[in-house]
Design a protein around this motif. Structure first.
Motif, short mmCIF file in Angstrom:
data_model
loop_
_atom_site.label_atom_id
_atom_site.label_comp_id
_atom_site.label_asym_id
_atom_site.label_seq_id
_atom_site.Cartn_x
_atom_site.Cartn_y
_atom_site.Cartn_z
N MET A 1 0.83 -1.19 0.00
CA MET A 1 0.00 0.00 0.00
C MET A 1 0.88 1.25 0.00
N TYR A 97 -12.26 2.19 2.64
CA TYR A 97 -11.02 1.97 1.93
C TYR A 97 -10.69 3.20 1.11
N ASP A 101 -6.28 1.94 -2.79
CA ASP A 101 -6.11 0.58 -2.28
C ASP A 101 -6.96 -0.43 -3.05
N ASP A 154 -10.26 -7.94 0.27
CA ASP A 154 -9.12 -8.22 1.14
C ASP A 154 -7.94 -7.42 0.59
N ILE A 155 -7.79 -6.23 1.11
CA ILE A 155 -6.76 -5.30 0.63
C ILE A 155 -5.38 -5.92 0.82
N GLU A 156 -5.15 -6.51 1.97
CA GLU A 156 -3.83 -7.09 2.28
C GLU A 156 -3.47 -8.20 1.29
N ALA A 157 -4.46 -9.03 0.95
CA ALA A 157 -4.22 -10.16 0.03
C ALA A 157 -4.31 -9.73 -1.44
#
Length: 173
Positions: A1, A97, A101, A154-157
């Protein structure tokens, strides 16, 4: 990010004492007035912090004055520059969000796992956002960001799961 988030663009000067007008890229111009520090990109991920001295909304733009800019000539040199906020200074509610992102998330069908493509853009329509999905063949299809269509993010994934409305991606009845 991204650590630094684009928040607006300097469009012109205002007055003689170093103020300038910023076209905000936030949800509202008022959001841009809440920052005590903003940043200029000096190139190659090098950002310079500037202290905000004054910020106020005038119609659809924000009039800003930052430390170190005291004349119209200094302000004019900033015309066309993008201003940034640090991610840590942006307050998001649970489930909110940043558009930056969302762009780049891979999009999958929640029921069969089929990959559709990647989010390439987001349009703000008022009622709801619209996600632009770029397919592998280069085509772009649009989906509304509404419950029932967007099942999970799922921003992280780097992944979004959707359930397209019947006929959205093909010529079904």
């Amino acid at each position: 990010m991204k650590e630094y988030i684009e928040t607006g663009k300097i469009v012109t000067t205002h007055g003689l004492k170093g103020e300038f007008k910023v076209y905000p890229w936030c949800d509202s111009p008022e959001e841009l007035t809440g920052f005590k520090t903003l940043y200029f990109n000096k190139g190659a991920d090098n950002y310079a912090a500037v202290k905000v001295l004054r910020a106020r909304v005038q119609q659809n733009v924000v009039i800003l004055q930052v430390e170190g800019v005291e004349t119209i000539e200094q302000a004019d040199k900033l015309r066309g520059k993008v201003i940034y906020a640090h991610r840590k200074d942006i307050e998001l509610e649970e489930g909110e969000y940043l558009i930056q992102d969302i762009i780049g998330l891979e999009v999958f069908d929640v029921d069969d796992g089929k990959k559709y493509g990647v989010i390439s853009d987001v349009s703000k329509t008022g009622a709801n956002d619209v996600y632009h999905i770029k397919f592998e063949d280069g085509s772009v299809k649009l989906i509304p960001s509404i419950p029932g269509v967007v099942i999970s993010r799922d921003i992280e994934a780097g992944k979004m799961e959707i359930r397209p409305l019947k006929g959205l991606f093909d010529n079904e009845d």
